[in-house]
Enzyme design. Structure first.
Site, PDB file in Angstrom:
ATOM      1  N   MET A   1      -0.317   1.191   4.990  1.00  0.00           N
ATOM      2  CA  MET A   1      -1.159   1.639   6.096  1.00  0.00           C
ATOM      3  C   MET A   1      -2.236   0.607   6.388  1.00  0.00           C
ATOM      4  O   MET A   1      -2.774  -0.020   5.486  1.00  0.00           O
ATOM      5  CB  MET A   1      -1.810   2.970   5.707  1.00  0.00           C
ATOM      6  CG  MET A   1      -2.439   3.712   6.854  1.00  0.00           C
ATOM      7  SD  MET A   1      -1.214   4.682   7.740  1.00  0.00           S
ATOM      8  CE  MET A   1      -0.716   5.869   6.481  1.00  0.00           C
TER       9      MET A   1
ATOM     10  N   SER B   1       0.849  -1.191   0.000  1.00  0.00           N
ATOM     11  CA  SER B   1       0.000   0.000   0.000  1.00  0.00           C
ATOM     12  C   SER B   1       0.883   1.238   0.000  1.00  0.00           C
ATOM     13  O   SER B   1       1.710   1.397  -0.895  1.00  0.00           O
ATOM     14  CB  SER B   1      -0.953  -0.028   1.200  1.00  0.00           C
ATOM     15  OG  SER B   1      -1.901   1.033   1.120  1.00  0.00           O
ATOM     16  N   THR B   2       0.771   2.103   0.997  1.00  0.00           N
ATOM     17  CA  THR B   2       1.536   3.345   1.035  1.00  0.00           C
ATOM     18  C   THR B   2       3.032   3.055   0.967  1.00  0.00           C
ATOM     19  O   THR B   2       3.559   2.296   1.776  1.00  0.00           O
ATOM     20  CB  THR B   2       1.229   4.134   2.315  1.00  0.00           C
ATOM     21  OG1 THR B   2      -0.186   4.247   2.464  1.00  0.00           O
ATOM     22  CG2 THR B   2       1.851   5.522   2.261  1.00  0.00           C
TER      23      THR B   2
ATOM     24  N   ASP C   1      -4.579  -4.617   5.950  1.00  0.00           N
ATOM     25  CA  ASP C   1      -4.952  -5.465   4.826  1.00  0.00           C
ATOM     26  C   ASP C   1      -3.791  -6.393   4.471  1.00  0.00           C
ATOM     27  O   ASP C   1      -2.662  -5.949   4.303  1.00  0.00           O
ATOM     28  CB  ASP C   1      -5.324  -4.603   3.610  1.00  0.00           C
ATOM     29  CG  ASP C   1      -5.889  -5.434   2.464  1.00  0.00           C
ATOM     30  OD1 ASP C   1      -6.512  -6.486   2.744  1.00  0.00           O
ATOM     31  OD2 ASP C   1      -5.703  -5.036   1.293  1.00  0.00           O
TER      32      ASP C   1
ATOM     33  N   HIS D   1      -2.515  -1.092  -3.453  1.00  0.00           N
ATOM     34  CA  HIS D   1      -3.672  -0.218  -3.285  1.00  0.00           C
ATOM     35  C   HIS D   1      -3.518   1.004  -4.176  1.00  0.00           C
ATOM     36  O   HIS D   1      -2.664   1.856  -3.940  1.00  0.00           O
ATOM     37  CB  HIS D   1      -3.817   0.223  -1.823  1.00  0.00           C
ATOM     38  CG  HIS D   1      -4.132  -0.914  -0.901  1.00  0.00           C
ATOM     39  ND1 HIS D   1      -3.883  -0.851   0.458  1.00  0.00           N
ATOM     40  CD2 HIS D   1      -4.684  -2.140  -1.124  1.00  0.00           C
ATOM     41  CE1 HIS D   1      -4.268  -1.987   1.016  1.00  0.00           C
ATOM     42  NE2 HIS D   1      -4.753  -2.780   0.085  1.00  0.00           N
TER      43      HIS D   1
END
Length: 376
Positions: free
Chosen positions: A309, A190-191, A312, A216
């Site tokens: 973040m 993600s991030t 997930d 993401h």
């Protein structure tokens, strides 16, 4: 509560449009957890603002006078890293320039607010303020940030909403009877993941087992991201399409706005690209991919959870490990946000915790020792 914990997140807005600066300032100032530290019409003015006071987050446009936003972003990240959110009129297009900005160190991309409809403005408010709060938590080298604010968010759905869970007996039976197949690798991020994935994939040879990735990203971004990686990597990289085969030397990236699941027919694999609710507040969701890999591949897979973040992928990585898969998580020192890997480690889902520079080596080592199916 300490004074430090009560301190608002300070935001610097860099945009050449006075109207945009005013609108963004109004949106940010209305949030009780945020405050506008200052505004700047170009990067040179922004530098002067930063010399006087360092913001917690910068909202940055790409198209700016005197110095473009990408150049300024790169200089900032090399000299004084500060979490940056790109705020662009082209945010919904998934352009190569915006992918380049994410790779250069931006932690998020949001569309500029528009005033043409009340609903769009409200959606913009929520997206912009959420981006500011989350960006303030990003761990960038040399920065110390205030404690993460508590966010009021909707109830999260698990992978059960897309893939029904198996009973313990059925799971044990499936584990014992999973046929030997070619190995495959599943990666979630993600991030900070756009840069991390690039760093990993460029090191892998064309003979690497097939790789499935959930990063993401909004719709239209993943296609541009895949094209960019395809030009840098020895492996072929593409945005996944429903029915694509999972093959050695090929990387499939889940398309934004859709889940990607692994589907097995005999000893061969394809992917299904499906709709469904957000899982762990994301679509695509790492948990969905990892559960499908646990059920479909079991001991024939390697699961890797990178920077990001939230949580997930943590439960999905545990399911992969329990199904006999090898599992890795990125360590804290090399993560932009040590959220997803941290949650996986806490669950006991990761067999190994390694730095980003070791991930490609671990994938190559896994491929070398993984048994291959009989070609017949």
């Amino acid at each position: 509560m300490t004074a430090e914990a009560d301190r608002k997140i300070r935001v610097l807005i860099v945009d050449d449009s006075a109207a945009v600066r005013t609108t963004l300032s109004d949106i940010i100032a209305a949030d009780p957890e945020l405050e506008v530290m200052g505004t700047a019409a170009d990067p040179y003015i922004a530098v002067e603002r930063i010399r006087g006071e360092v913001p917690d987050v910068i909202f940055l446009d790409i198209e700016l006078p005197r110095m473009d936003g990408i150049t300024f972003l790169r200089k900032l990240m090399s000299q004084r890293p500060i979490p940056v959110v790109i705020c662009s009129a082209h945010a919904s297009e998934g352009s190569d320039t915006l992918i380049e900005a994410l790779e250069a160190g931006a932690v998020d991309v949001v569309p500029k607010p528009r005033l043409d409809t009340a609903q769009f403005l409200q959606d913009s408010r929520e997206r912009i303020c959420s981006a500011a709060r989350l960006a303030a938590q990003a761990s960038l080298k040399g920065r110390v940030r205030p404690p993460a604010p508590k966010l009021n968010v909707e109830r999260k759905l698990t992978a059960d909403a897309v893939i029904p869970p198996r009973s313990a007996a059925r799971a044990a039976s499936a584990l014992a009877t999973t046929p030997l197949t070619d190995p495959l690798v599943c990666i979630g991020a993600s991030t900070g993941g756009t840069e991390a994935l690039r760093d990993v994939l460029v090191e892998l040879p064309a003979t690497t087992p097939g790789i499935l990735i959930v990063q993401h990203m909004p719709e239209r971004f993943t296609a541009a991201f895949a094209r960019r990686l395809d030009g840098l990597c020895q492996m072929r990289v593409k945005e996944a399409e429903d029915g694509d085969a999972v093959e050695p030397g090929c990387v499939l990236i889940a398309p934004g706005g859709h889940h990607m699941v692994l589907h097995r027919t005999g000893a061969r694999y394809t992917v299904r690209v499906i709709d469904g609710p957000h899982v762990s507040r994301h679509r695509p969701s790492v948990d969905v991919l990892f559960r499908s890999a646990a059920y479909g591949a079991g001991r024939n897979a390697l699961g890797v959870l990178l920077t990001g973040m939230g949580d997930d992928g943590a439960r999905g990585l545990l399911e992969m490990r329990e199904a006999g898969a090898a599992t890795l998580a990125q360590d804290e020192d090399s993560s932009v946000v040590f959220g997803m890997p941290k949650e996986a480690i806490a669950l006991g889902a990761a067999q190994k915790v390694v730095g980003l520079r070791r991930i490609a080596h671990e994938i190559t080592a896994y491929a070398a020792r993984a048994p291959m199916r009989d070609p017949a």
